[in-house]
Design a protein around this motif. Structure first.
Motif, PDB file in Angstrom:
ATOM      1  N   LEU A   6      48.062  72.130  83.391  1.00  0.00           N
ATOM      2  CA  LEU A   6      48.993  73.067  84.011  1.00  0.00           C
ATOM      3  C   LEU A   6      50.317  72.383  84.319  1.00  0.00           C
ATOM      4  CD1 LEU A   6      46.716  75.089  86.434  1.00  0.00           C
ATOM      5  CD2 LEU A   6      47.993  75.937  84.476  1.00  0.00           C
ATOM      6  N   LEU A   9      52.396  72.273  81.289  1.00  0.00           N
ATOM      7  CA  LEU A   9      52.951  73.592  80.970  1.00  0.00           C
ATOM      8  C   LEU A   9      54.075  73.968  81.933  1.00  0.00           C
ATOM      9  CD1 LEU A   9      53.073  76.222  79.469  1.00  0.00           C
ATOM     10  CD2 LEU A   9      51.101  77.046  80.754  1.00  0.00           C
ATOM     11  N   ILE A  10      53.863  73.696  83.226  1.00  0.00           N
ATOM     12  CA  ILE A  10      54.891  74.025  84.212  1.00  0.00           C
ATOM     13  C   ILE A  10      56.161  73.231  83.921  1.00  0.00           C
ATOM     14  CG2 ILE A  10      55.530  73.805  86.659  1.00  0.00           C
ATOM     15  CD1 ILE A  10      52.534  74.400  87.291  1.00  0.00           C
ATOM     16  N   MET A  13      57.867  74.776  80.918  1.00  0.00           N
ATOM     17  CA  MET A  13      58.503  76.047  81.264  1.00  0.00           C
ATOM     18  C   MET A  13      59.765  75.831  82.086  1.00  0.00           C
ATOM     19  SD  MET A  13      56.774  78.810  80.225  1.00  0.00           S
ATOM     20  CE  MET A  13      57.012  80.121  81.427  1.00  0.00           C
ATOM     21  N   LEU A  19      64.961  79.028  84.719  1.00  0.00           N
ATOM     22  CA  LEU A  19      63.721  78.754  85.438  1.00  0.00           C
ATOM     23  C   LEU A  19      63.789  77.356  86.050  1.00  0.00           C
ATOM     24  CD1 LEU A  19      60.854  80.079  83.113  1.00  0.00           C
ATOM     25  CD2 LEU A  19      61.650  81.051  85.245  1.00  0.00           C
ATOM     26  N   ARG A  25      56.456  77.519  87.972  1.00  0.00           N
ATOM     27  CA  ARG A  25      55.082  77.547  88.465  1.00  0.00           C
ATOM     28  C   ARG A  25      54.608  78.981  88.671  1.00  0.00           C
ATOM     29  NH1 ARG A  25      54.496  74.721  93.836  1.00  0.00           N
ATOM     30  NH2 ARG A  25      54.821  72.833  92.638  1.00  0.00           N
ATOM     31  N   ARG A  26      55.503  79.806  89.231  1.00  0.00           N
ATOM     32  CA  ARG A  26      55.180  81.207  89.436  1.00  0.00           C
ATOM     33  C   ARG A  26      54.885  81.894  88.101  1.00  0.00           C
ATOM     34  NH1 ARG A  26      58.085  85.711  91.766  1.00  0.00           N
ATOM     35  NH2 ARG A  26      59.980  84.819  90.931  1.00  0.00           N
ATOM     36  N   ALA A  27      55.699  81.581  87.092  1.00  0.00           N
ATOM     37  CA  ALA A  27      55.501  82.194  85.773  1.00  0.00           C
ATOM     38  C   ALA A  27      54.165  81.764  85.178  1.00  0.00           C
ATOM     39  CB  ALA A  27      56.656  81.807  84.845  1.00  0.00           C
ATOM     40  N   ILE A  29      51.460  80.789  86.822  1.00  0.00           N
ATOM     41  CA  ILE A  29      50.374  81.461  87.543  1.00  0.00           C
ATOM     42  C   ILE A  29      50.235  82.903  87.076  1.00  0.00           C
ATOM     43  CG2 ILE A  29      49.771  82.399  89.807  1.00  0.00           C
ATOM     44  CD1 ILE A  29      50.843  79.683  90.894  1.00  0.00           C
ATOM     45  N   HIS A  30      51.381  83.539  86.858  1.00  0.00           N
ATOM     46  CA  HIS A  30      51.372  84.903  86.337  1.00  0.00           C
ATOM     47  C   HIS A  30      50.659  84.953  84.981  1.00  0.00           C
ATOM     48  CE1 HIS A  30      53.064  88.943  85.594  1.00  0.00           C
ATOM     49  NE2 HIS A  30      53.194  88.515  84.348  1.00  0.00           N
ATOM     50  N   LEU A  31      50.965  83.978  84.122  1.00  0.00           N
ATOM     51  CA  LEU A  31      50.339  83.931  82.802  1.00  0.00           C
ATOM     52  C   LEU A  31      48.832  83.694  82.916  1.00  0.00           C
ATOM     53  CD1 LEU A  31      52.968  81.939  80.714  1.00  0.00           C
ATOM     54  CD2 LEU A  31      52.289  84.319  80.436  1.00  0.00           C
ATOM     55  N   LEU A  32      48.444  82.849  83.870  1.00  0.00           N
ATOM     56  CA  LEU A  32      47.020  82.577  84.066  1.00  0.00           C
ATOM     57  C   LEU A  32      46.289  83.831  84.527  1.00  0.00           C
ATOM     58  CD1 LEU A  32      46.853  79.099  85.801  1.00  0.00           C
ATOM     59  CD2 LEU A  32      45.923  79.740  83.583  1.00  0.00           C
ATOM     60  N   LYS A  33      46.963  84.576  85.412  1.00  0.00           N
ATOM     61  CA  LYS A  33      46.352  85.804  85.928  1.00  0.00           C
ATOM     62  C   LYS A  33      46.175  86.832  84.828  1.00  0.00           C
ATOM     63  CE  LYS A  33      47.660  86.420  90.766  1.00  0.00           C
ATOM     64  NZ  LYS A  33      48.612  87.153  91.618  1.00  0.00           N
TER      65      LYS A  33
ATOM     66  N   LEU B  16      57.624  87.942  82.176  1.00  0.00           N
ATOM     67  CA  LEU B  16      57.363  86.898  83.161  1.00  0.00           C
ATOM     68  C   LEU B  16      58.136  87.192  84.438  1.00  0.00           C
ATOM     69  CD1 LEU B  16      57.551  83.685  80.962  1.00  0.00           C
ATOM     70  CD2 LEU B  16      55.531  84.762  81.924  1.00  0.00           C
ATOM     71  N   PRO B  17      57.569  86.871  85.608  1.00  0.00           N
ATOM     72  CA  PRO B  17      58.319  87.082  86.842  1.00  0.00           C
ATOM     73  C   PRO B  17      59.557  86.194  86.848  1.00  0.00           C
ATOM     74  CG  PRO B  17      56.363  85.767  87.244  1.00  0.00           C
ATOM     75  CD  PRO B  17      56.272  86.237  85.823  1.00  0.00           C
ATOM     76  N   LEU B  42      55.909  73.610  74.081  1.00  0.00           N
ATOM     77  CA  LEU B  42      55.561  74.732  74.955  1.00  0.00           C
ATOM     78  C   LEU B  42      54.366  75.501  74.388  1.00  0.00           C
ATOM     79  CD1 LEU B  42      56.325  76.184  77.512  1.00  0.00           C
ATOM     80  CD2 LEU B  42      57.958  77.541  76.242  1.00  0.00           C
ATOM     81  N   ALA B  45      51.334  73.365  75.014  1.00  0.00           N
ATOM     82  CA  ALA B  45      50.911  73.361  76.421  1.00  0.00           C
ATOM     83  C   ALA B  45      50.220  74.670  76.784  1.00  0.00           C
ATOM     84  CB  ALA B  45      52.121  73.124  77.327  1.00  0.00           C
ATOM     85  N   VAL B  49      46.336  75.157  77.951  1.00  0.00           N
ATOM     86  CA  VAL B  49      45.975  75.813  79.203  1.00  0.00           C
ATOM     87  C   VAL B  49      45.048  76.994  78.935  1.00  0.00           C
ATOM     88  CG1 VAL B  49      46.911  77.357  80.966  1.00  0.00           C
ATOM     89  CG2 VAL B  49      47.917  75.110  80.617  1.00  0.00           C
ATOM     90  N   MET B  62      41.198  78.376  89.204  1.00  0.00           N
ATOM     91  CA  MET B  62      41.254  78.101  87.768  1.00  0.00           C
ATOM     92  C   MET B  62      40.952  76.624  87.558  1.00  0.00           C
ATOM     93  SD  MET B  62      42.205  80.364  85.420  1.00  0.00           S
ATOM     94  CE  MET B  62      42.559  82.123  85.497  1.00  0.00           C
TER      95      MET B  62
END
Lengths: 201, 201
Positions: A6, A9-10, A13, A19, A25-27, A29-33, B16-17, B42, B45, B49, B62
């Motif tokens: 992660l 990836l963060i 990103m 960004l 990080r927020r993005a 987490i959004h992708l993970l969700k 994405l947010p 990217l 990564a 993930v 996770m």
């Protein structure tokens, strides 16, 4: 305490424009969700873009064909060459559906601050195209910023020895723009370049 | 006039947010410009993930292992359960290195506006864990927002029938926070919950 996967990836990103580390990080987490509905499709879209698109060797546009579909379109006017900073600007001009010549993508603007030198831009290929003598007019469509205008003058200088007219976009009041909200520079330019409303020519 | 492949990617990015259609386009162009150094890494990564991490069946964290490394850590106190909104909050608490119990990730907060119902959150699995009788205390660590506090009360209600104490995070002046810049609500809470500085207990 997140995971090395992660973190990688963060970090990847957070290198995107717009960004920072926090929003990256927020993005993520959004992708993970939304792994199935968003992460999967995003990976697929990126992979497809990465494999399908390549830079045009002539104008440096990005396309699925090489040379690109604009360079190979016989209906487009070879004698007009529009110089843009990047493909976003090329798309913007194409959306306006008004210019029917060819393009040349510089890939950036000169910037002492960011260390962008003339050799970092696609200027030599532009000079090469003009040297072939097929061009009548080079329209320099760069942003009205310090970097954009510095670059415009540099490009114009490089083309000074050729039998080609070099033009720039007009400055003035944007459509729908209220005078009240415009900066002084734009107003001055708009006033200087004022045009007759009753065409007497 | 961009390409279908790019349009798909721009649309995926704009979901994405923190990214709108415009900044998504800018990010995609940035990725195209740095295809080898950024787009490739990217994709890699994200793929890593996507394949390596899965949600923990117990706490919905996770992790690369299932159940997650927190749930399987025998050194962590099984009797304290900290309820968080999402894994970002779990990470934040883990970074603080102060809580040594177990977690439960709700996956969001109740929101009438966004249509988030109790069934959309991991509440039934939380009740199931508490029902097993291994828990002494449930610490509800949700944001001090309307949604967060509504959710906290809902969760507390669901746990009302069990022999478990339900607590919430303290409100007050954040460390380094200047009173001058704090909202009235926080100041009121901080005043109400004031503590003796000379510990006479």
């Amino acid at each position: 305490m997140s995971h090395p996967e992660l973190d990688v990836l963060i970090r990847a990103m957070s290198r995107l424009p717009g960004l920072g580390p926090r929003s990256a990080r927020r993005a993520v987490i959004h992708l993970l969700k939304h792994r199935d509905t968003q992460l999967g499709p995003l990976i697929e879209a990126m992979t497809r873009v990465s494999s399908a698109l390549s830079p045009c060797p002539i104008c440096h546009n990005m396309d699925t064909r090489s040379p690109c579909s604009i360079c190979t379109d016989p209906r487009r006017n070879l004698r007009q060459l529009c110089v843009v900073e990047d493909i976003a600007d090329l798309w913007a001009l194409e959306r306006a559906q008004n210019f029917r010549g060819k393009f040349h993508v510089l890939g950036g603007t000169l910037s002492a601050m960011d260390g962008v030198q003339p050799d970092d831009l696609n200027i030599s290929t532009l000079v090469g195209r003009v040297r072939k003598g097929e061009t009548d007019e080079v329209i320099i469509a760069l942003s009205a910023t310090v970097e954009g205008q510095t670059t415009a003058h540099y490009v114009a200088d490089q083309l000074a020895g050729f039998d080609v007219s070099v033009t720039g976009l007009a400055h003035g009041v944007p459509l729908g723009g209220e005078l009240d909200y415009l900066d002084d520079g734009t107003l001055t330019q708009a006033m200087k370049a004022r045009r007759p409303l009753n065409e007497r020519t």
